[in-house]
Design a protein around this motif. Structure first.
Motif, PDB file in Angstrom:
ATOM      1  N   ARG A  38       0.816  -1.212   0.000  1.00 55.10           N
ATOM      2  CA  ARG A  38       0.000   0.000   0.000  1.00 55.10           C
ATOM      3  C   ARG A  38       0.850   1.263   0.000  1.00 55.10           C
ATOM      4  NH1 ARG A  38      -5.523  -0.152   1.877  1.00 55.10           N
ATOM      5  NH2 ARG A  38      -6.220  -2.295   1.980  1.00 55.10           N
ATOM      6  N   GLN A  39       1.962   1.246   0.724  1.00 56.37           N
ATOM      7  CA  GLN A  39       2.817   2.436   0.763  1.00 56.37           C
ATOM      8  C   GLN A  39       3.446   2.706  -0.597  1.00 56.37           C
ATOM      9  OE1 GLN A  39       5.423   1.496   4.044  1.00 56.37           O
ATOM     10  NE2 GLN A  39       4.295   2.905   5.380  1.00 56.37           N
ATOM     11  N   ALA A  40       3.858   1.647  -1.280  1.00 55.14           N
ATOM     12  CA  ALA A  40       4.438   1.818  -2.614  1.00 55.14           C
ATOM     13  C   ALA A  40       3.377   2.322  -3.588  1.00 55.14           C
ATOM     14  CB  ALA A  40       5.034   0.505  -3.111  1.00 55.14           C
ATOM     15  N   ASN A  41       2.172   1.759  -3.514  1.00 57.81           N
ATOM     16  CA  ASN A  41       1.092   2.214  -4.392  1.00 57.81           C
ATOM     17  C   ASN A  41       0.752   3.675  -4.125  1.00 57.81           C
ATOM     18  OD1 ASN A  41       0.861  -0.255  -5.643  1.00 57.81           O
ATOM     19  ND2 ASN A  41      -0.734  -0.985  -4.261  1.00 57.81           N
ATOM     20  N   ALA A  42       0.738   4.077  -2.869  1.00 60.42           N
ATOM     21  CA  ALA A  42       0.447   5.471  -2.521  1.00 60.42           C
ATOM     22  C   ALA A  42       1.549   6.389  -3.039  1.00 60.42           C
ATOM     23  CB  ALA A  42       0.295   5.615  -1.011  1.00 60.42           C
ATOM     24  N   ILE A  47       3.465  10.396  -7.116  1.00 63.09           N
ATOM     25  CA  ILE A  47       4.375  10.720  -8.219  1.00 63.09           C
ATOM     26  C   ILE A  47       3.579  11.127  -9.446  1.00 63.09           C
ATOM     27  CG2 ILE A  47       5.975   9.696  -9.889  1.00 63.09           C
ATOM     28  CD1 ILE A  47       7.085   8.006  -7.543  1.00 63.09           C
ATOM     29  N   VAL A  48       2.552  10.337  -9.772  1.00 61.27           N
ATOM     30  CA  VAL A  48       1.753  10.610 -10.965  1.00 61.27           C
ATOM     31  C   VAL A  48       1.042  11.956 -10.860  1.00 61.27           C
ATOM     32  CG1 VAL A  48      -0.303   9.869 -12.233  1.00 61.27           C
ATOM     33  CG2 VAL A  48       1.486   8.226 -11.677  1.00 61.27           C
ATOM     34  N   PHE A  49       0.427  12.234  -9.724  1.00 58.67           N
ATOM     35  CA  PHE A  49      -0.310  13.489  -9.606  1.00 58.67           C
ATOM     36  C   PHE A  49       0.614  14.697  -9.540  1.00 58.67           C
ATOM     37  CE2 PHE A  49      -3.808  10.692  -8.969  1.00 58.67           C
ATOM     38  CZ  PHE A  49      -4.853  11.388  -9.570  1.00 58.67           C
ATOM     39  N   THR A  50       1.816  14.520  -9.015  1.00 56.12           N
ATOM     40  CA  THR A  50       2.797  15.610  -9.040  1.00 56.12           C
ATOM     41  C   THR A  50       3.246  15.866 -10.474  1.00 56.12           C
ATOM     42  OG1 THR A  50       3.542  15.040  -6.826  1.00 56.12           O
ATOM     43  CG2 THR A  50       5.032  16.383  -8.154  1.00 56.12           C
ATOM     44  N   ARG A  51       3.488  14.798 -11.228  1.00 55.88           N
ATOM     45  CA  ARG A  51       3.880  14.957 -12.626  1.00 55.88           C
ATOM     46  C   ARG A  51       2.756  15.593 -13.447  1.00 55.88           C
ATOM     47  NH1 ARG A  51       7.079   9.522 -14.559  1.00 55.88           N
ATOM     48  NH2 ARG A  51       8.937   9.865 -13.317  1.00 55.88           N
ATOM     49  N   LEU A  52       1.521  15.203 -13.173  1.00 55.19           N
ATOM     50  CA  LEU A  52       0.396  15.791 -13.900  1.00 55.19           C
ATOM     51  C   LEU A  52       0.311  17.291 -13.662  1.00 55.19           C
ATOM     52  CD1 LEU A  52      -2.480  13.194 -13.596  1.00 55.19           C
ATOM     53  CD2 LEU A  52      -1.523  14.123 -15.690  1.00 55.19           C
TER      54      LEU A  52
END
Length: 100
Positions: A38-42, A47-52
């Motif tokens: 869960r921590q890795a998925n979070a 990362i994705v939302f920061t890149r977006l």
């Protein structure tokens, strides 16, 4: 059954059994396994939302996939897979010895 394609065998058949598909109207998708770390998925999600928000390449990818008809959830899933590959490759040791 006569006329049907041969049944897949070995790992290909096992992989298809794990990824049961479902459809609703014109959309056909796969069921996902939400298990794992869960921590890795979070972290991947962050990362994705920061890149977006900040990365022009990611924003262009998002727009392109939206034009292709992908849903927001599908696009985020793809971006998380890309981020997971990048993070995994960062943790792998680089071999300086030539391949034999």
């Amino acid at each position: 059954m006569s006329g049907d394609a041969p049944t897949p065998s070995g790992t290909e058949g096992a992989a298809r059994a794990r990824h049961a598909g479902y459809s609703s109207g014109r959309r056909s998708t796969r069921r996902l396994n939400h298990g794992g770390d869960r921590q890795a998925n979070a972290a991947l999600h962050r990362i994705v939302f920061t890149r977006l928000r900040y990365d022009p390449r990611t924003q262009a990818y998002y727009e392109r996939r939206t034009q292709e008809g992908k849903t927001r959830r599908e696009i985020i899933r793809c971006l998380e897979r890309y981020a997971a590959r990048e993070v995994f490759n960062l943790g792998r040791p680089v071999s300086r010895a030539p391949a034999l």
